[in-house]
Write an enzyme that holds these catalytic residues in place. Structure first.
Site, PDB file in Angstrom:
ATOM      1  N   ASP A 127      -1.252   4.649  -6.613  1.00 49.63           N
ATOM      2  CA  ASP A 127       0.090   4.570  -6.141  1.00 49.63           C
ATOM      3  C   ASP A 127       0.878   5.777  -6.845  1.00 49.63           C
ATOM      4  O   ASP A 127       2.165   6.147  -6.384  1.00 49.63           O
ATOM      5  CB  ASP A 127       1.018   3.271  -6.636  1.00 49.63           C
ATOM      6  CG  ASP A 127       0.392   2.150  -5.927  1.00 49.63           C
ATOM      7  OD1 ASP A 127      -0.831   1.669  -6.301  1.00 49.63           O
ATOM      8  OD2 ASP A 127       1.020   1.637  -4.878  1.00 49.63           O
ATOM      9  N   GLY A 180       1.000  -1.263  -0.047  1.00 48.74           N
ATOM     10  CA  GLY A 180       0.001   0.210  -0.106  1.00 48.74           C
ATOM     11  C   GLY A 180       0.943   1.141   0.076  1.00 48.74           C
ATOM     12  O   GLY A 180       1.728   1.259   0.576  1.00 48.74           O
TER      13      GLY A 180
END
Ligand code: MRU
Length: 354
Positions: free
Chosen positions: A245, A47
């Protein structure tokens, strides 16, 4: 409650091993930058924002381990440490942001204290490095809360929402980005139902996101990725929220593989497609999504499920771990500062400067 993802003790970093979730809550120990980088590379933690927070902690630990005799040596070792951490994974810019921020603190300290590096300076520097790492974590927590508020305000009442991969507490040090939006909206009584796509091949949706939604009491169901279009068409889905991201200067957004497909489906069904990500996710050096490096992961993650082979031996496999959703398919990017509606290079720039 979601268990703490990282516990920085000053001597080491305890990392919640997400590979074992949802079955086991187990922490592994990283004592230096090399072990932190390995935990990131091997997906014990993952993550985007969480990778950044861990990198900052790993950098601080490494600084405590090293014994440079001069500031010049400190500078050289700091560059090496940042490079080691940045090599762990290529797509999430939070990793580069955190490692470079720690590095610039070290280089600044070295420039201000040239020559010998006596114990008193060392202690001063270590305190500073640890404070910077704690700040990066605190900023992430605060950004998650703010994104939760801004994103929840965009969702309609009785919302039926879909998300992909895991952009929850497990991906951050706070309440999460996309999942934080959903749980905040749920607490405000706005969420009728949430769908989590399982997210082949690494199954972050099946192992992590639905687990988080269930623990937070959000009415929710898990679906496989290939059910998404059918569920959107037939189950009244009226919003999709995902994390990111890396966001290019023009708003193109890299997120977990499968995100782009969901954005295309959202456009066809005329439902809003939201990206929730803190501002350090924007990489102004990437002019468009074409400049974003997409991580290719091992074939084994596609051909094996829980140690069992599901495809022919020696099969040729592709495994891009991320894709890029063009800005034109994004209704709004939600950051801790608010929403960038219909993102463009100009609106992203204006938002960052605000
Ligand atoms: O490969 P992963 O599990 O690190 O990928 C995670 C994602 O793609 C998330 O959606 C993204 O990092 C946003 S996390 C708040």
């Amino acid at each position: 409650m979601i268990p703490p993802r990282l516990k920085f003790t000053g001597k080491d970093l305890k990392v919640l091993d997400q590979r074992l979730l949802p079955d086991r809550v187990h922490y592994l120990t990283a004592r230096n930058a090399k072990e932190t980088a390995a935990a990131i590379k091997d997906m014990a933690l993952r993550g985007a924002p969480l990778i950044g927070c861990a990198a900052a902690d790993g950098f601080a630990l490494e600084m405590r381990r090293l014994r440079p005799s001069s500031s010049e040596e400190l500078g050289r070792l700091a560059v090496k440490t940042a490079d080691l951490l940045k090599a762990a994974r290529p797509t999430a810019v939070a990793l580069f942001y955190a490692a470079d921020r720690m590095l610039s603190r070290a280089l600044q300290f070295a420039a201000e204290h040239p020559g010998r590096f006596p114990p008193a300076d060392r202690e001063k520097f270590l305190k500073l490095a640890e404070r910077e790492a704690r700040l990066i974590t605190a900023e992430d927590e605060a950004a998650c809360l703010a994104m939760g508020r801004h994103g929840a305000a965009l969702l309609p009442k009785n919302c039926v929402v879909m998300t992909h991969c895991n952009a929850g507490a497990l991906a951050t040090m706070g309440i999460g980005t996309a999942v934080g939006v959903i749980t905040t909206a749920h607490k405000a009584g706005k969420v009728k139902h949430a769908y989590s796509c399982e997210t082949r091949p690494y199954l972050q949706g099946a192992r992590l996101t639905i687990w988080e939604l269930m623990r937070e009491g959000v009415p929710s169901e898990l679906i496989t990725d290939n059910m998404a279009a059918h569920i959107i068409k037939t189950c009244g889905v009226n919003a999709i929220v995902v994390g990111a991201d890396r966001i290019a200067a023009n708003g193109d957004t890299a997120n977990k593989i499968g995100t782009y497909g969901l954005a295309v489906i959202a456009k066809h069904h005329k439902i809003p497609f939201y990206v929730a990500a803190p501002t350090p996710t924007v990489d102004l050096k990437a002019r468009s999504g074409d400049d974003i490096v997409i991580e290719e992961r091992s074939c084994g993650e596609v051909t094996f499920v829980k140690g069992k082979r599901i495809a022919p031996k020696n099969v040729r496999v592709r495994h891009p771990a991320f894709d890029v959703t063009p800005a034109s398919l994004i209704t709004a990017i939600v950051t801790e500062k608010g929403a960038i509606r219909r993102p463009t290079a100009a609106s992203v720039k204006k938002h960052l400067a605000s």
